[in-house]
Design an enzyme around this catalytic site. Structure first.
Site, PDB file in Angstrom:
ATOM      1  CG  HIS A  19      -1.974   1.013   1.234  1.00 24.36           C
ATOM      2  ND1 HIS A  19      -3.230   0.965   1.663  1.00 24.36           N
ATOM      3  CD2 HIS A  19      -1.740   2.362   0.913  1.00 24.36           C
ATOM      4  CE1 HIS A  19      -3.831   2.231   1.440  1.00 24.36           C
ATOM      5  NE2 HIS A  19      -2.698   3.276   1.235  1.00 24.36           N
ATOM      6  CG  HIS A  21      -0.761   7.058  -1.152  1.00 25.27           C
ATOM      7  ND1 HIS A  21      -1.951   7.199  -1.595  1.00 25.27           N
ATOM      8  CD2 HIS A  21      -1.131   6.540   0.238  1.00 25.27           C
ATOM      9  CE1 HIS A  21      -2.860   6.645  -1.064  1.00 25.27           C
ATOM     10  NE2 HIS A  21      -2.330   6.131   0.121  1.00 25.27           N
ATOM     11  CE  LYS A 105      -7.671   1.977  -1.119  1.00 23.69           C
ATOM     12  NZ  LYS A 105      -6.362   2.486  -0.358  1.00 23.69           N
ATOM     13  CG  HIS A 142     -10.049   4.653   3.028  1.00 25.08           C
ATOM     14  ND1 HIS A 142      -8.770   5.293   3.362  1.00 25.08           N
ATOM     15  CD2 HIS A 142     -10.816   4.987   3.990  1.00 25.08           C
ATOM     16  CE1 HIS A 142      -8.859   6.188   4.525  1.00 25.08           C
ATOM     17  NE2 HIS A 142     -10.325   5.918   4.740  1.00 25.08           N
ATOM     18  CG  HIS A 180      -5.284   2.379   5.838  1.00 25.18           C
ATOM     19  ND1 HIS A 180      -6.335   2.221   5.836  1.00 25.18           N
ATOM     20  CD2 HIS A 180      -4.945   3.406   4.734  1.00 25.18           C
ATOM     21  CE1 HIS A 180      -7.292   3.060   4.969  1.00 25.18           C
ATOM     22  NE2 HIS A 180      -6.259   3.866   4.326  1.00 25.18           N
ATOM     23  CG  ASP A 253      -1.670   4.792   3.926  1.00 27.66           C
ATOM     24  OD1 ASP A 253      -1.761   5.277   2.844  1.00 27.66           O
ATOM     25  OD2 ASP A 253      -2.418   5.283   4.764  1.00 27.66           O
TER      26      ASP A 253
HETATM   27  C1  NCD Z   1      -3.831   8.916   2.133  1.00 25.01           C
HETATM   28  C2  NCD Z   1      -3.069  10.059   1.000  1.00 25.01           C
HETATM   29  O1  NCD Z   1      -2.578  11.070   1.366  1.00 25.01           O
HETATM   30  O2  NCD Z   1      -3.292   9.821  -0.348  1.00 25.01           O
HETATM   31  N1  NCD Z   1      -3.871   9.839   3.207  1.00 25.01           N
HETATM   32  C3  NCD Z   1      -4.099   9.000   4.436  1.00 25.01           C
HETATM   33  O3  NCD Z   1      -3.974   9.791   5.486  1.00 25.01           O
HETATM   34  N2  NCD Z   1      -3.782   7.612   4.528  1.00 25.01           N
HETATM   35  C4  NCD Z   1      -5.004   8.533   1.287  1.00 25.01           C
HETATM   36  C5  NCD Z   1      -5.274   7.053   2.227  1.00 25.01           C
HETATM   37  O4  NCD Z   1      -4.746   6.007   2.050  1.00 25.01           O
HETATM   38  O5  NCD Z   1      -6.646   6.996   2.653  1.00 25.01           O
HETATM   39 ZN    ZN Z   2      -3.171   5.169   1.546  1.00 23.43          ZN
HETATM   40 ZN    ZN Z   3      -6.837   5.185   2.716  1.00 24.29          ZN
END
Ligand code: NCD
Ligand code: ZN
Ligand code: ZN
Length: 349
Positions: A19, A21, A105, A142, A180, A253
């Site tokens: 996971h 970003h 997702k 999520h 998460h 995450d």
């Molecule tokens: C994530 C993001 O910033 O893209 N933020 C977070 O607080 N985890 C999005 C997500 O995974 O929910």
């Molecule tokens: Zn995330």
């Molecule tokens: Zn998330």
């Protein structure tokens, strides 16, 4: 392992981050090397603006990620399709069969960062979910309700009760990853559900509880969604991660936001763990006397769930403390890593 014997190194198969970003453009170029240093593969989240909702945009995004890799890096991005009320089951299946999409997702609309285009009613997506169940394609969730009447600390538990448990009952063969996980409720649900259900656990939710967000003042860099919960939940997550169960695996995450967007009257949700993620997880497993189960969590359980081979290469971590950088240069502004300026007890060799 014998009590009292503390190994100073541990060698495991190279781990993956299930996971992640990575963002895009200059931010992608700034953060990607940190992940590629530690992980062989990562499930890349599709919540760009605009989001990655079809094969063409996923292929183009994957190209930009590969182009941003440092020379010599061995890293494979695994792409995901952002589910909307209008997603076409045929597009999802074609993307899966052609190795473009590793998973779909699901963001409930407005649950988190860049989720405005998310699902408003899961019933509308049933044709897609049924197709995914038929072809063995994982759904990544999520898991928070967006009902403003529900207390923010209860949104995950209520989502499990109202949405996730009924979904699993109606499509028991659908592979689901509750992303998460932050609560003991999530751990209990995943344990009691069938083998098609698993969860990722972040490094930060193993380290902080909700008090940390308010320790001596408001700490925007510790704000993420789902928000950290009470200490009892953190301890449940630690037990799950270190249990040796295949149902819980590593997903950072890591979610970079420029410092100016975090330190704001309305700060963004997301914690940037990439610079020290594997080392922080190793420290947690060491604290729990569970280093013998670290490889299952970091390198074996995820591939097994996704039906992929584990990585052949290995990585060695050494007990050697080092200081996490306080800032990572990026555009449109620097990013603050989780535990920036603090010591971590393990280091990748
Ligand atoms: C994530 C993001 O910033 O893209 N933020 C977070 O607080 N985890 C999005 C997500 O995974 O929910
Ligand atoms: Zn995330
Ligand atoms: Zn998330």
């Amino acid at each position: 392992m014998l009590a009292g014997i503390m190994p100073d190194t541990i060698t495991i198969r190279r781990p993956d981050d299930w996971h992640l970003h990575l963002r895009d453009g200059a931010m992608l170029r700034a953060v990607l090397p940190h992940t590629a240093r530690q992980f062989a593969r990562a499930i890349v989240m599709p919540n760009l603006v605009p989001s990655v909702t079809d094969i063409a945009s996923a292929v183009a995004y994957r190209e930009r990620i590969l182009a941003a890799l440092p020379a010599g890096a061995e890293f494979t991005p695994l792409m995901t399709c952002y589910l909307t009320d209008a997603t076409d089951p045929a597009e999802v299946e074609r993307g899966f069969r052609t190795d473009v999409f590793a998973a779909v997702k699901l963001y409930p609309a407005k649950a988190t960062t860049n989720s405005a285009a998310g699902v408003t009613d899961i019933a509308r997506t049933m044709p897609v979910l049924e197709r995914m169940a038929a072809i063995g394609m994982p759904l990544l969730i999520h898991g928070e309700v967006t009902d403003p009447a529900i207390d923010i600390f209860d949104r995950e538990a209520v989502f499990i009760e109202r949405t996730l448990a009924p979904l699993h009952r109606s499509l028991p063969e659908l592979k689901i990853v509750l992303e998460h996980a932050t609560t003991g409720d999530a751990v209990d649900f995943v344990r009691s559900a069938g083998p098609s259900v698993a969860a990722t656990i972040t490094a930060h939710h193993l380290v902080i509880n909700r008090n940390a967000i308010f320790a001596g003042g408001l700490r925007p860099h510790l704000y993420c969604l789902p928000v950290a919960k009470r200490e009892t939940h953190r301890l449940a997550l630690r037990r799950a991660a270190t249990s040796g169960s295949d149902k819980f695996f590593l997903g950072t995450d890591s979610a970079p936001h420029p410092i100016h967007d975090k330190e704001s009257a309305c700060g963004c949700a997301g914690i940037f763990t990439a610079p020290a993620a594997l080392e922080i997880y190793a420290q947690v497993f060491d604290e729990e006397n569970a280093l013998d189960r670290f490889e299952t969590f970091a390198s074996l359980a995820g591939p097994r769930f996704y039906g992929l081979p584990p990585n052949e290469a290995t990585v060695t971590l050494r007990r050697a403390s080092w200081r996490v950088p306080e800032r990572i240069a990026a555009e449109p502004g620097p990013v603050m890593p989780f535990l920036g300026g603090e010591e971590v007890a393990w280091r990748i060799e």
